[in-house]
Design an enzyme around this catalytic site. Structure first.
Site, PDB file in Angstrom:
ATOM      1  N   PRO A 196       0.775  -1.391   0.111  1.00 49.09           N
ATOM      2  CA  PRO A 196       0.035  -0.060   0.088  1.00 49.09           C
ATOM      3  C   PRO A 196       1.028   1.237   0.142  1.00 49.09           C
ATOM      4  CG  PRO A 196      -0.385  -1.461   1.914  1.00 49.09           C
ATOM      5  CD  PRO A 196       0.729  -1.894   1.090  1.00 49.09           C
ATOM      6  N   GLY A 199       5.100   3.752  -4.528  1.00 51.66           N
ATOM      7  CA  GLY A 199       4.958   4.862  -5.378  1.00 51.66           C
ATOM      8  C   GLY A 199       3.917   6.034  -4.842  1.00 51.66           C
ATOM      9  N   GLY A 255       6.074  -1.832  -6.509  1.00 55.05           N
ATOM     10  CA  GLY A 255       7.333  -1.441  -7.507  1.00 55.05           C
ATOM     11  C   GLY A 255       8.444  -2.338  -7.526  1.00 55.05           C
ATOM     12  N   ASP A 256       9.607  -1.880  -8.262  1.00 56.69           N
ATOM     13  CA  ASP A 256      10.715  -2.920  -8.518  1.00 56.69           C
ATOM     14  C   ASP A 256      11.260  -3.586  -7.060  1.00 56.69           C
ATOM     15  OD1 ASP A 256      10.331  -2.040 -10.968  1.00 56.69           O
ATOM     16  OD2 ASP A 256      11.822  -0.607 -10.933  1.00 56.69           O
ATOM     17  N   LEU A 258       9.455  -4.145  -4.088  1.00 56.52           N
ATOM     18  CA  LEU A 258       8.722  -5.210  -3.981  1.00 56.52           C
ATOM     19  C   LEU A 258       8.975  -6.609  -4.662  1.00 56.52           C
ATOM     20  CD1 LEU A 258       6.384  -6.065  -1.706  1.00 56.52           C
ATOM     21  CD2 LEU A 258       4.870  -5.462  -3.567  1.00 56.52           C
ATOM     22  N   PHE A 259       9.198  -6.353  -5.900  1.00 57.24           N
ATOM     23  CA  PHE A 259       9.556  -7.421  -6.967  1.00 57.24           C
ATOM     24  C   PHE A 259      10.767  -8.154  -6.232  1.00 57.24           C
ATOM     25  CE2 PHE A 259      11.237  -9.590 -10.431  1.00 57.24           C
ATOM     26  CZ  PHE A 259      10.167 -10.093 -11.426  1.00 57.24           C
ATOM     27  N   GLU A 261      11.989  -8.102  -3.315  1.00 55.14           N
ATOM     28  CA  GLU A 261      11.921  -8.786  -1.962  1.00 55.14           C
ATOM     29  C   GLU A 261      11.337 -10.243  -2.286  1.00 55.14           C
ATOM     30  OE1 GLU A 261       9.378  -7.304   1.311  1.00 55.14           O
ATOM     31  OE2 GLU A 261      10.605  -5.180   1.091  1.00 55.14           O
TER      32      GLU A 261
HETATM   33  N1  LIG Z   1       3.423  -1.487   4.407  1.00 56.20           N
HETATM   34  C1  LIG Z   1       4.528  -1.134   4.097  1.00 56.20           C
HETATM   35  N2  LIG Z   1       5.184   0.052   4.757  1.00 56.20           N
HETATM   36  C2  LIG Z   1       6.101   0.584   4.630  1.00 56.20           C
HETATM   37  N3  LIG Z   1       7.083  -0.034   3.502  1.00 56.20           N
HETATM   38  C3  LIG Z   1       6.964  -1.123   2.958  1.00 56.20           C
HETATM   39  C4  LIG Z   1       5.559  -1.848   3.272  1.00 56.20           C
HETATM   40  N4  LIG Z   1       5.145  -2.812   2.366  1.00 56.20           N
HETATM   41  C5  LIG Z   1       6.648  -2.944   1.573  1.00 56.20           C
HETATM   42  N5  LIG Z   1       7.411  -2.032   2.023  1.00 56.20           N
HETATM   43  C6  LIG Z   1       8.722  -1.574   1.408  1.00 56.20           C
HETATM   44  O1  LIG Z   1       8.648  -0.598   0.157  1.00 56.20           O
HETATM   45  C7  LIG Z   1       9.737  -0.926  -0.562  1.00 56.20           C
HETATM   46  C8  LIG Z   1       9.372  -0.253  -1.997  1.00 56.20           C
HETATM   47  O2  LIG Z   1       8.334  -0.550  -2.403  1.00 56.20           O
HETATM   48  P1  LIG Z   1       8.213  -0.725  -3.924  1.00 56.20           P
HETATM   49  O3  LIG Z   1       9.084  -1.062  -4.576  1.00 56.20           O
HETATM   50  O4  LIG Z   1       6.603  -1.423  -3.997  1.00 56.20           O
HETATM   51  O5  LIG Z   1       7.691   0.842  -4.194  1.00 56.20           O
HETATM   52  P2  LIG Z   1       8.482   1.892  -4.750  1.00 56.20           P
HETATM   53  O6  LIG Z   1       9.833   1.873  -4.093  1.00 56.20           O
HETATM   54  O7  LIG Z   1       7.982   3.350  -4.697  1.00 56.20           O
HETATM   55  O8  LIG Z   1       8.717   1.767  -6.336  1.00 56.20           O
HETATM   56  P3  LIG Z   1      10.047   1.457  -7.074  1.00 56.20           P
HETATM   57  O9  LIG Z   1      10.779   0.318  -6.511  1.00 56.20           O
HETATM   58  O10 LIG Z   1       9.650   1.049  -8.698  1.00 56.20           O
HETATM   59  O11 LIG Z   1      10.773   2.638  -7.262  1.00 56.20           O
HETATM   60  C9  LIG Z   1       9.831  -2.202  -0.575  1.00 56.20           C
HETATM   61  O12 LIG Z   1      10.892  -2.882  -0.777  1.00 56.20           O
HETATM   62  C10 LIG Z   1       9.393  -3.016   0.779  1.00 56.20           C
HETATM   63  O13 LIG Z   1      10.597  -3.328   1.714  1.00 56.20           O
END
Ligand SMILES: Nc1ncnc2c1ncn2[C@@H]1O[C@H](COP(=O)(O)OP(=O)(O)OP(=O)(O)O)[C@@H](O)[C@H]1O
Length: 618
Positions: A196, A199, A255-256, A258-259, A261
């Site tokens: 949640p 991005g 995003g990347d 989470l992928f 992970e």
């Molecule tokens: N509920 C949460 N609260 C805070 N952080 C979280 C939660 N769930 C997952 N995360 C962390 O957020 C990190 C980043 O998430 P994600 O890659 O989905 O988004 P992003 O960083 O915005 O996108 P991108 O990686 O494409 O730049 C993940 O590596 C994960 O460790």
């Protein structure tokens, strides 16, 4: 073959049939001409094995004759109607579309609920199109259209077929569903991980937007909202293969990061090849006078968890980092597992396990016995619906950043092999001074220096959303740190020769890249890319494919110096800022790691390089 139109099958009730025939006949008489061209087009496509053949009413065409074969649903108007073709989600369609759908283009089908139609004949004929359609039964086929104005974008499209007899609709829906069920590459059961906080914090809404497609496709989903960083990793890492075996894969809405992970959760416990030996700098590090970096901080896969993790142990403040840690990239590149891919079709598959050429069990890469790696089941996959800040994996695989497009690819069972890099670093712990190996996997990019610092700097500013990268990039750019690094790599010979074999689509060879003073064309990787499909295998170049140790040692190149950044792209890493990618010629599964080395230079030159990279990419 000529298709003979079957009698209209509204035979249960003579009056009703007469009424419907009149309506269809009226339509035909009024416009007076049959669409024989469509007929020819679709009869050519329909194979001999006709399963069903009936007449229906379709809103935009009027009365149609429809035929279902084992691989195609086709229909053509018995009379032309002037109704406009409906547009779906703002996507402009070709109005002269052929009225046929390959079964492979259909992702769902449903029949309307049965109800009493005995009052149909009481509807005044003038009110036919508005009222009758609400009264008659129908079945709806869910397919998709390709957007003609935006490359790569797909949009769902519904096709409804009306009939007065419910059992006819049901028979068609069941038969089409039976054809869909035969497609074994489509997923049936998926674990869905939603972050949640990805991005702009829209991931939950994104899932609400795409989940109806999964319902229509009758895919069972087990939805998990991640509650913290590492949550997805912990779940996947700790779930037994027995439980994962019931799934066709894991779907990420995020995003990347989470992928990566989920990727690590899957691989860390299951992929256990030998580790490379510690690089020689570690011996030196004992007597190093400057504060060494924590080993982890040298290599940051573009996963925010990595960066967060690193943050606590990072010795910051050095503008020029000690070479005590600088060889980590060298170690990691040497241990690059060039043929590990996420799709079983991309690598040799034997007895339910994946055979991955072994990674060096020595200081250098040595040929060795293959290490076995077993996914929970042979069709296991990871899918991603973009909802993150960068979404480079989604953009690099589907060619666009569009949740519905990604959902459709996943539902239809599209699969692509994907290279993965294994990063190994050595780290001492609180309890022990001994440096222990630490392994991480990355599917997109690993960076040392500028790239790593940008990720590290952007993490505490997650609240900014995607803008955090602009902020962190600018800040790190002005710091202009230099990093000592020694990089060992093997350059595949094909890269010297300019155009690489790629897709047969000429549009896929449009990218230009400077090479000395001239520009060369290179193939761009897209869905069904020639290189990835033909699994061009460069793995022999790293000695894992039977090359003798001495032979492969001769091919290693070593460079050493001060760098602003050392980057390693596993895939092209396309994103909004660099539409053709950070490494535009990288492929999803070519087995190559693309090095981007920026040597010590002035800020102006570096800015120039960064801009050139983006301009070239555009
Ligand atoms: N509920 C949460 N609260 C805070 N952080 C979280 C939660 N769930 C997952 N995360 C962390 O957020 C990190 C980043 O998430 P994600 O890659 O989905 O988004 P992003 O960083 O915005 O996108 P991108 O990686 O494409 O730049 C993940 O590596 C994960 O460790």
């Amino acid at each position: 073959m000529h298709i003979t139109l079957a009698e209209s099958s509204f035979s249960e009730d003579g009056r009703k049939r007469q009424r419907f025939d009149t309506i269809f006949g009226e339509s035909q008489d009024r416009h007076g001409k049959c669409r024989c061209l469509s007929e020819a087009a679709y009869t050519a496509k329909i194979s001999e094995d006709i399963l069903l053949d009936d007449n229906f009413y379709v809103e935009s065409l009027g009365s149609v004759s429809a035929v279902l074969s084992s691989n195609c649903l086709g229909w053509y108007a018995l009379a032309e109607e002037e109704n406009a073709v409906t547009c779906c989600l703002g996507v402009t369609e070709d109005t002269d579309e052929p009225n046929q759908l390959a079964i492979s283009q259909i992702y769902g089908v449903e029949a309307s609920q049965p109800f009493d139609t005995s009052n149909i004949e009481q509807i005044p004929f003038e009110a036919f199109s508005a009222e009758l359609l609400k009264e008659v039964h129908h079945f709806t086929v869910h397919g998709y259209v390709k957007c003609s104005s935006q490359r790569g974008i797909w949009a769902p499209k519904m096709y409804s077929f009306y009939h007065t007899n419910h059992s006819v609709c049901e028979r068609w829906a069941n038969q089409i569903q039976a054809q869909l069920d035969k497609d074994i590459k489509r997923p049936r059961n998926l674990m869905v991980m939603i972050n949640p906080h990805s991005g702009r914090k829209n991931a939950s809404r994104t899932w609400e937007e795409v989940s109806p497609l999964f319902r229509r496709a009758k895919i069972n989903t087990m939805v998990i909202n991640t509650e913290r960083p590492q949550h997805a990793f912990d779940i996947v890492n700790s779930t037994d293969d027995d439980k994962l075996r019931n799934l066709d894969g894991i779907l990420i809405v995020g995003g990347d990061g989470l992928f990566n992970e989920v990727l690590n959760g899957l691989l860390l416990r299951r992929h256990r090849p030998n580790l490379p030996m510690k690089p020689p700098y570690h011996e030196k590090s004992q007597s190093c006078s400057r504060s060494p970096l924590s080993s982890d901080s040298d290599l940051l896969a573009l996963s925010s968890t990595e960066a967060t993790d690193t943050e606590s142990t990072f010795s910051s403040g050095l503008s020029r980092q000690s070479d005590c840690a600088s060889s980590n990239l060298s170690a990691a590149l040497k241990s690059y597992d060039s043929s590990l891919a996420m799709d079983y079709e991309s690598i040799s598959y034997k007895d339910g396990g994946f055979i991955i050429p072994s990674i060096a069990d020595n200081n250098d890469v040595l040929p060795g016995k293959p290490s076995s790696f077993t996914f929970p089941n042979p069709s296991f996959r990871i899918g991603i619906i973009p909802a993150g800040s960068t979404d480079s994996i989604a953009v690099s695989t589907t060619g666009c950043r569009n949740a519905l497009t990604s959902a459709l690819h996943i539902i239809l069972g599209e699969k692509m092999p994907l290279d993965v890099v294994r990063l190994v670093s050595w780290k001492s712990t609180k309890d022990s001074a001994e440096e222990l190996p630490r392994v991480r996997y990355a599917a997109s990019f690993a960076g040392y220096g500028f790239y790593g610092d940008v990720i590290k700097e952007s993490e505490p500013n997650r609240w900014m959303g995607p803008a955090r990268y602009d902020y962190a990039g600018t800040k790190v750019f002005f710091q202009h740190k230099l990093y000592d690094a020694e990089i060992s790599f093997i350059e595949p010979p094909e890269l010297d020769s300019g155009l690489m074999p790629g897709s047969s689509d000429p549009e896929d060879s449009l990218l230009c890249k400077r090479n000395g003073n001239h520009r060369v064309k290179r193939a761009a990787c897209r869905l069904n890319c020639g290189i990835c499909l033909n699994k061009t295998d460069f793995s022999g170049t790293d000695g894992t494919n039977g090359t003798s140790h001495s032979q492969c040692s001769q091919r290693w190149k070593h460079v050493k110096g001060s760098y602003i950044s050392v980057g390693a792209a596993v895939i092209s890493c396309r994103n909004d800022k660099a539409p053709n990618g950070v490494a535009s010629t990288a492929h999803l599964a070519d087995g190559l790691l693309h090095l981007i080395l920026i040597k010590d230079c002035s800020r102006l030159s570096y800015l120039w390089e960064l801009n050139i990279a983006v301009l070239m990419s555009e």
